[in-house]
Scaffold this motif. Structure first.
Motif, short mmCIF file in Angstrom:
data_model
loop_
_atom_site.label_atom_id
_atom_site.label_comp_id
_atom_site.label_asym_id
_atom_site.label_seq_id
_atom_site.Cartn_x
_atom_site.Cartn_y
_atom_site.Cartn_z
N ALA A 39 0.83 -1.21 0.00
CA ALA A 39 0.00 0.00 0.00
C ALA A 39 0.87 1.26 0.00
O ALA A 39 0.60 2.22 -0.75
CB ALA A 39 -0.93 -0.01 1.21
N LYS A 40 1.90 1.26 0.82
CA LYS A 40 2.79 2.42 0.90
C LYS A 40 3.55 2.61 -0.41
O LYS A 40 3.72 3.74 -0.89
CB LYS A 40 3.78 2.22 2.05
N THR A 41 3.98 1.53 -1.02
CA THR A 41 4.77 1.60 -2.25
C THR A 41 3.94 2.05 -3.44
O THR A 41 4.41 2.82 -4.28
CB THR A 41 5.40 0.22 -2.55
N THR A 42 2.71 1.56 -3.52
CA THR A 42 1.88 1.81 -4.70
C THR A 42 0.88 2.93 -4.53
O THR A 42 0.34 3.44 -5.51
CB THR A 42 1.09 0.54 -5.06
N GLY A 43 0.58 3.30 -3.28
CA GLY A 43 -0.44 4.30 -3.02
C GLY A 43 -1.85 3.75 -3.07
O GLY A 43 -2.83 4.50 -3.00
N LEU A 44 -1.98 2.43 -3.17
CA LEU A 44 -3.29 1.79 -3.23
C LEU A 44 -3.91 1.70 -1.84
O LEU A 44 -3.19 1.60 -0.83
CB LEU A 44 -3.17 0.38 -3.81
N PRO A 45 -5.24 1.70 -1.76
CA PRO A 45 -5.88 1.41 -0.48
C PRO A 45 -5.58 -0.02 -0.07
O PRO A 45 -5.22 -0.85 -0.90
CB PRO A 45 -7.37 1.63 -0.76
N MET A 46 -5.78 -0.32 1.22
CA MET A 46 -5.34 -1.60 1.76
C MET A 46 -5.97 -2.79 1.06
O MET A 46 -5.29 -3.79 0.80
CB MET A 46 -5.63 -1.66 3.26
N ASP A 47 -7.26 -2.71 0.72
CA ASP A 47 -7.90 -3.87 0.10
C ASP A 47 -7.33 -4.15 -1.28
O ASP A 47 -7.10 -5.30 -1.66
CB ASP A 47 -9.42 -3.69 0.04
N GLU A 48 -7.05 -3.08 -2.05
CA GLU A 48 -6.46 -3.26 -3.37
C GLU A 48 -5.00 -3.69 -3.27
O GLU A 48 -4.51 -4.46 -4.11
CB GLU A 48 -6.60 -1.99 -4.19
N ALA A 49 -4.31 -3.18 -2.26
CA ALA A 49 -2.92 -3.58 -2.04
C ALA A 49 -2.85 -5.07 -1.72
O ALA A 49 -1.94 -5.77 -2.19
CB ALA A 49 -2.31 -2.77 -0.90
N TYR A 50 -3.81 -5.55 -0.95
CA TYR A 50 -3.85 -6.98 -0.61
C TYR A 50 -4.06 -7.82 -1.86
O TYR A 50 -3.41 -8.86 -2.04
CB TYR A 50 -4.96 -7.24 0.40
N GLU A 51 -4.96 -7.39 -2.73
CA GLU A 51 -5.21 -8.13 -3.96
C GLU A 51 -3.98 -8.14 -4.87
O GLU A 51 -3.66 -9.16 -5.49
CB GLU A 51 -6.41 -7.52 -4.70
N LEU A 52 -3.28 -7.01 -4.94
CA LEU A 52 -2.06 -6.94 -5.76
C LEU A 52 -0.98 -7.84 -5.17
O LEU A 52 -0.27 -8.54 -5.90
CB LEU A 52 -1.56 -5.50 -5.84
N GLN A 53 -0.88 -7.83 -3.85
CA GLN A 53 0.07 -8.69 -3.16
C GLN A 53 -0.17 -10.16 -3.53
O GLN A 53 0.78 -10.90 -3.85
CB GLN A 53 -0.09 -8.51 -1.66
N LYS A 54 -1.42 -10.58 -3.51
CA LYS A 54 -1.75 -11.96 -3.84
C LYS A 54 -1.52 -12.26 -5.31
O LYS A 54 -1.11 -13.37 -5.68
CB LYS A 54 -3.20 -12.24 -3.46
N THR A 55 -1.75 -11.27 -6.16
CA THR A 55 -1.49 -11.44 -7.60
C THR A 55 -0.01 -11.68 -7.85
O THR A 55 0.37 -12.59 -8.61
CB THR A 55 -1.97 -10.22 -8.39
N TYR A 56 0.82 -10.87 -7.22
CA TYR A 56 2.26 -11.04 -7.39
C TYR A 56 2.72 -12.38 -6.84
O TYR A 56 3.59 -13.05 -7.43
CB TYR A 56 3.01 -9.91 -6.69
N PHE A 57 2.16 -12.80 -5.71
CA PHE A 57 2.54 -14.09 -5.14
C PHE A 57 2.14 -15.22 -6.09
O PHE A 57 2.92 -16.15 -6.32
CB PHE A 57 1.86 -14.29 -3.79
N ARG A 58 0.96 -15.12 -6.66
CA ARG A 58 0.49 -16.16 -7.59
C ARG A 58 1.33 -16.20 -8.86
O ARG A 58 1.71 -17.27 -9.34
CB ARG A 58 -0.97 -15.90 -7.95
N ASP A 59 1.64 -15.02 -9.39
CA ASP A 59 2.32 -14.95 -10.69
C ASP A 59 3.82 -15.19 -10.59
O ASP A 59 4.43 -15.71 -11.55
CB ASP A 59 2.07 -13.58 -11.34
N TYR A 60 4.43 -14.79 -9.49
CA TYR A 60 5.88 -14.86 -9.38
C TYR A 60 6.39 -15.83 -8.31
O TYR A 60 7.59 -16.09 -8.26
CB TYR A 60 6.45 -13.46 -9.08
#
Length: 220
Positions: A39-60
């Motif tokens: 969230a701090k790095t991207t400026g996203l709200p926490m719920d969207e940051a969580y989804e991005l976090q999971k996307t990166y974990f899944r993809d990488y």
């Protein structure tokens, strides 16, 4: 029946949620800090940051890898957020200690965490002296499991014979490249018995009893 591991002389273990149970809740603390960092790095709200976090974990295979690839994150800065997490949720497991001590040959850690995190966790668990080396994320150029290149680098670095190696993991997908190399794979955790993957050779909900009853090459 006890597992036949009489061919094994190198014992390779994942760290988090493998050498201690996921039920401890320890990694929930780490996951919360990951979300805050995203969230701090991207400026996203926490719920969207969580989804991005999971996307990166899944993809990488690792949130950090996605952050490095798309946001230029410094891995040292990222790993520092975990270095003061409370270890109170982790406790010594005397049964696991005894089970590990009986294993003949080398014992190694293979983790997507960094060296400092691994050092803190192993010390807290009372297992530091039992392992010959920790192959951490920095050791393999920040290429995380399950990237086959990470496994290749580990095998080369330690002169391992995959056919004589057993790999213990709580993540099913991290076992596939190990099996591809010829390692014996063991899925650990409460949901291990639900796995039907052909590349998972053994399944156990608890690590200590599995190791304590396995048939070994020789007494340690």
């Amino acid at each position: 029946m006890s597992a036949d591991l009489t061919h094994v002389d190198t014992w390779l273990f994942d760290l988090d949620n493998t050498l201690y149970p996921v039920e401890s809740g320890f990694m929930k603390q780490a996951e919360a800090r990951m979300t805050q960092f995203v969230a701090k790095t991207t400026g996203l709200p926490m719920d969207e940051a969580y989804e991005l976090q999971k996307t990166y974990f899944r993809d990488y295979g690792l949130t950090l890898h996605g952050l490095m690839e798309h946001h230029g994150v410094d891995p040292d800065e990222y790993h520092a957020i975990f270095h003061d997490i409370s270890l109170d949720a982790l406790a010594h497991d005397t049964d696991l200690l005894a089970a590990l001590q009986r294993l003949p040959g080398r014992r190694l850690i293979f983790t997507n965490a960094d060296d400092r995190h691994a050092e803190r966790v192993l010390e807290r668990l009372g297992l530091s002296a039992l392992f010959d080396d920790v192959f951490h994320i920095g050791s393999f150029g920040f290429l995380p499991k399950p990237d086959p290149a990470a496994f290749d680098r580990m095998v080369e670095a330690h002169g391992m014979a995959p056919a004589a190696t057993a790999f213990f993991e709580d993540s099913e997908r991290n076992l596939e490249p190990a099996a591809g190399l010829g390692m014996t794979t063991v899925l650990v955790g409460a949901h291990a018995q639900d796995s039907h993957a052909s590349f998972v050779h053994h399944r156990t909900d608890k690590l200590a009893p599995f190791l304590a009853t396995a048939r070994l090459k020789e007494a340690a």
